[in-house]
Design a protein around this motif. Structure first.
Motif, PDB file in Angstrom:
ATOM      1  N   MET A 172       3.419   5.994  -5.377  1.00 16.42           N
ATOM      2  CA  MET A 172       3.382   6.273  -6.982  1.00 16.42           C
ATOM      3  C   MET A 172       2.092   7.093  -7.511  1.00 16.42           C
ATOM      4  O   MET A 172       2.534   7.856  -8.292  1.00 16.42           O
ATOM      5  CB  MET A 172       2.773   4.788  -7.525  1.00 16.42           C
ATOM      6  CG  MET A 172       2.649   4.464  -8.917  1.00 16.42           C
ATOM      7  SD  MET A 172       1.914   2.790  -9.344  1.00 16.42           S
ATOM      8  CE  MET A 172       3.136   1.701  -8.596  1.00 16.42           C
ATOM      9  N   LYS A 173       0.945   7.045  -6.762  1.00 17.18           N
ATOM     10  CA  LYS A 173      -0.048   8.187  -6.781  1.00 17.18           C
ATOM     11  C   LYS A 173       0.451   9.608  -6.478  1.00 17.18           C
ATOM     12  O   LYS A 173       0.241  10.435  -7.231  1.00 17.18           O
ATOM     13  CB  LYS A 173      -1.276   7.838  -5.949  1.00 17.18           C
ATOM     14  CG  LYS A 173      -1.905   6.465  -6.278  1.00 17.18           C
ATOM     15  CD  LYS A 173      -2.901   6.284  -5.298  1.00 17.18           C
ATOM     16  CE  LYS A 173      -3.716   4.808  -5.413  1.00 17.18           C
ATOM     17  NZ  LYS A 173      -4.642   4.530  -4.390  1.00 17.18           N
ATOM     18  N   ALA A 174       1.199   9.546  -5.484  1.00 15.60           N
ATOM     19  CA  ALA A 174       1.890  11.164  -5.208  1.00 15.60           C
ATOM     20  C   ALA A 174       2.912  11.376  -6.363  1.00 15.60           C
ATOM     21  O   ALA A 174       2.491  12.864  -6.500  1.00 15.60           O
ATOM     22  CB  ALA A 174       2.655  10.955  -3.825  1.00 15.60           C
ATOM     23  N   ALA A 175       3.536  10.586  -6.803  1.00 16.91           N
ATOM     24  CA  ALA A 175       4.383  11.252  -7.806  1.00 16.91           C
ATOM     25  C   ALA A 175       3.632  11.421  -9.144  1.00 16.91           C
ATOM     26  O   ALA A 175       4.033  12.259  -9.981  1.00 16.91           O
ATOM     27  CB  ALA A 175       5.437   9.883  -8.207  1.00 16.91           C
ATOM     28  N   GLN A 176       2.698  10.639  -9.480  1.00 20.07           N
ATOM     29  CA  GLN A 176       1.741  11.006 -10.658  1.00 20.07           C
ATOM     30  C   GLN A 176       0.914  12.330 -10.522  1.00 20.07           C
ATOM     31  O   GLN A 176       0.894  13.075 -11.446  1.00 20.07           O
ATOM     32  CB  GLN A 176       0.655   9.843 -11.090  1.00 20.07           C
ATOM     33  CG  GLN A 176       1.333   8.632 -11.310  1.00 20.07           C
ATOM     34  CD  GLN A 176       0.517   7.261 -11.466  1.00 20.07           C
ATOM     35  OE1 GLN A 176      -0.298   7.193 -10.714  1.00 20.07           O
ATOM     36  NE2 GLN A 176       1.035   6.054 -11.999  1.00 20.07           N
ATOM     37  N   ASP A 177       0.464  12.571  -8.979  1.00 16.62           N
ATOM     38  CA  ASP A 177      -0.015  13.815  -8.851  1.00 16.62           C
ATOM     39  C   ASP A 177       0.892  14.791  -9.336  1.00 16.62           C
ATOM     40  O   ASP A 177       0.263  15.888  -9.584  1.00 16.62           O
ATOM     41  CB  ASP A 177      -0.662  13.970  -7.526  1.00 16.62           C
ATOM     42  CG  ASP A 177      -1.801  12.903  -7.127  1.00 16.62           C
ATOM     43  OD1 ASP A 177      -2.590  12.641  -8.439  1.00 16.62           O
ATOM     44  OD2 ASP A 177      -2.092  12.692  -6.129  1.00 16.62           O
ATOM     45  N   ALA A 178       1.791  14.981  -8.809  1.00 13.72           N
ATOM     46  CA  ALA A 178       3.017  15.868  -8.910  1.00 13.72           C
ATOM     47  C   ALA A 178       3.299  16.155 -10.437  1.00 13.72           C
ATOM     48  O   ALA A 178       3.662  17.332 -10.661  1.00 13.72           O
ATOM     49  CB  ALA A 178       4.350  15.399  -7.947  1.00 13.72           C
ATOM     50  N   PRO A 217       0.972  -1.227   0.058  1.00 16.86           N
ATOM     51  CA  PRO A 217      -0.007  -0.097   0.139  1.00 16.86           C
ATOM     52  C   PRO A 217       0.726   1.334   0.081  1.00 16.86           C
ATOM     53  O   PRO A 217       0.625   2.330  -0.870  1.00 16.86           O
ATOM     54  CB  PRO A 217      -0.793  -0.062   1.420  1.00 16.86           C
ATOM     55  CG  PRO A 217      -0.911  -1.690   1.351  1.00 16.86           C
ATOM     56  CD  PRO A 217       0.211  -2.210   1.023  1.00 16.86           C
ATOM     57  N   GLU A 218       2.009   1.161   0.721  1.00 15.47           N
ATOM     58  CA  GLU A 218       2.810   2.590   0.598  1.00 15.47           C
ATOM     59  C   GLU A 218       3.255   2.691  -0.529  1.00 15.47           C
ATOM     60  O   GLU A 218       3.356   3.542  -0.994  1.00 15.47           O
ATOM     61  CB  GLU A 218       3.882   2.219   1.823  1.00 15.47           C
ATOM     62  CG  GLU A 218       3.445   2.060   3.145  1.00 15.47           C
ATOM     63  CD  GLU A 218       2.779   0.779   3.437  1.00 15.47           C
ATOM     64  OE1 GLU A 218       2.014   0.699   4.733  1.00 15.47           O
ATOM     65  OE2 GLU A 218       3.136  -0.231   2.684  1.00 15.47           O
TER      66      GLU A 218
END
Length: 467
Positions: free
Chosen positions: A114-120, A108-109
């Motif tokens: 992964m999601k945070a990097a895509q958001d950025a 999960p971490e």
């Protein structure tokens, strides 16, 4: 889309027992049932209970009770997904062997990173394929002690298109969707996988459901194709809006179907109203179940959201109350009165329903009227002061005395009222209205002789003499 015209029609309703059966699901059930019946097919009830944390037996029982009350009889079921885990696992194993699914060990971490990097980067959130096998690709070493999920290996190119029974042709590019999880670490399948295996195994030919599922459909079509399974036809129904213009849902303002039973609606009234929330047959507003079945061929389904209108539901139900068998209404009113601690026999209630049903939209409203025959009434101070005046009290007393001596039927009651009116120099309303106020607790009722005939004679005389 495969040609389904030569296959027996099989539809289904598949509620999740994480709450009550709400109005949108009831409408979908009605359309699915009517379509199957129209084509001489079969209708299946499936309970999608893979949300183990939120599914409850109470919800299951409420769903079954709602289906029974609505009269939407099913030919198979209820079928429970949690009793089919072995079947889902067997299909998963086949897909992994065929290369259409794979194990993913991302924690999960890692997924959050992964999601945070895509958001950025301003990118759409999607699984990046870390564990997706490809020719020549070296996968990371399998971590010890980690239970993997299983992901579907979604095609990376091309479009998914289908001819929706309601919306027309819908096309979504495969790049808009990613490799979704189809099996959790605990061995429980996710919705988009289980629903495909279920519809495949159960031979479902036509799927009606809410249009919130449109975004799930490309994944499901791709899974059907990966399994070599024939696709059902899909029909995505627009949402139902509340009177505030926002979507009715379990979490926002929706009421359970069984609550409408408690509130005194008839199932045929509810079905008629639900049917018109997204479907029409010319200008017909009122129609029987049999008529709907004969007309419901899947056409004339609206593409636009429907508006829930409580006043229109009341009107529709009032028409069915007027048509209903009086003994049946009496039994329903008996139940409503019992909730108020009032005991009444169906035999006594039946002629009362005959007299009052034209004034009522629900059996609760009927019970509101008929309670006066069994329980004390409380006229308003305004009605008492306006109508039960000192000038008319002698006539009321005389009428009570006369009632004590007459046969208890409408003809004798009417004759007694006329005699007292003549003796006291009154007009009919001058006596009839205060009698209504004292006997019924209200100034307006149907014909006074018909209303009084249904009272216990001694109870009525006691109320008239209470002034």
């Amino acid at each position: 889309m495969n040609d389904l015209s030569k296959k027996p029609v099989r539809t289904r309703i598949a509620p999740s027992p994480t709450g009550f059966l709400h109005l949108g699901t009831a409408r979908t059930a009605l359309y699915s049932w009517a379509y199957a019946r129209h084509h001489g097919g079969q209708f299946v009830l499936r309970i999608e209970d893979t949300d183990v944390a939120r599914s409850t037996q109470d919800s299951v029982e409420q769903i079954l009770a709602a289906m029974k009350w609505l009269g939407l009889e099913y030919d198979e079921g209820p079928i429970y997904q949690m009793q089919r885990l072995d079947r889902y696992q067997a299909v998963i194993d086949q897909m992994i062997a065929a290369g259409t699914a794979y194990r993913c060990y991302c924690s999960p971490e890692e997924l959050e990173t992964m999601k945070a990097a895509q958001d950025a980067r301003g990118e759409k959130r999607r699984y990046d394929g870390t564990w997706r096998p490809e020719p020549g690709k070296v996968l990371p070493p399998v971590p010890e002690g980690v239970k993997p999920v299983v992901r579907f290996k979604n095609p990376v190119d091309g479009d998914v298109s289908w001819d929706d029974l309601v919306k027309g042709t819908i096309t979504i590019n495969n790049r808009e969707i990613d490799d979704l999880i189809i099996l959790r670490p605990d061995g429980v399948p996710t919705y988009n996988f289980a629903v495909v295996v279920d519809d495949w195994d159960m031979g479902i030919t036509h799927v009606f459901r809410g249009d919130e599922h449109i975004n799930n459909t490309p994944w499901q079509i791709n899974i059907f194709r990966a399994l070599g399974a024939e696709l059902p036809a899909f029909g995505h129904l627009p949402i139902i809006l509340g009177d505030d213009g926002l979507k009715l849902s379990k979490r926002r303002g929706a009421v359970s179907v069984t609550a409408y039973e408690d509130d005194g609606y008839l199932p045929e009234g509810m079905l008629n109203y639900l049917a018109r929330l997204g479907w029409s047959h010319g200008d017909d507003e009122l129609f029987s179940r049999e008529q709907m079945v004969s007309w419901f061929d899947g056409s004339h389904l609206s593409k636009s959201p429907a508006q829930w209108d409580p006043a229109k539901l009341e009107w529709v139900n009032s028409q069915y109350i007027k048509q209903a068998d009086d003994a049946r209404l009496a039994a329903l009113v008996q139940g409503q009165l019992a909730k108020r601690g009032i005991e009444a026999s169906v035999e006594r209630l039946t002629p009362m329903c005959t007299l009052f049903k034209d004034r009522c939209a629900t059996t609760v409203a009927l019970a509101d009227w008929l309670a006066m025959y069994f329980a004390p009434v409380n006229p308003s101070a305004e009605d008492l002061s306006t109508h039960v005046t000192e000038a008319v009290k002698p006539a009321i007393g005389a009428l009570a005395d006369k009632f004590a001596t007459v046969e208890w039927n409408k003809v004798a009651i009417q004759a007694a009222i006329k005699d007292v009116i003549a003796a006291h120099g009154l007009k009919m309303p001058q006596l009839a209205i205060p009698v209504r106020v004292l006997a019924c607790g209200r100034a307006q009722t149907p014909s006074v002789d018909a209303v009084l005939e249904l009272f216990d004679k001694n109870m009525l005389i006691e109320r008239l003499r209470s002034i």
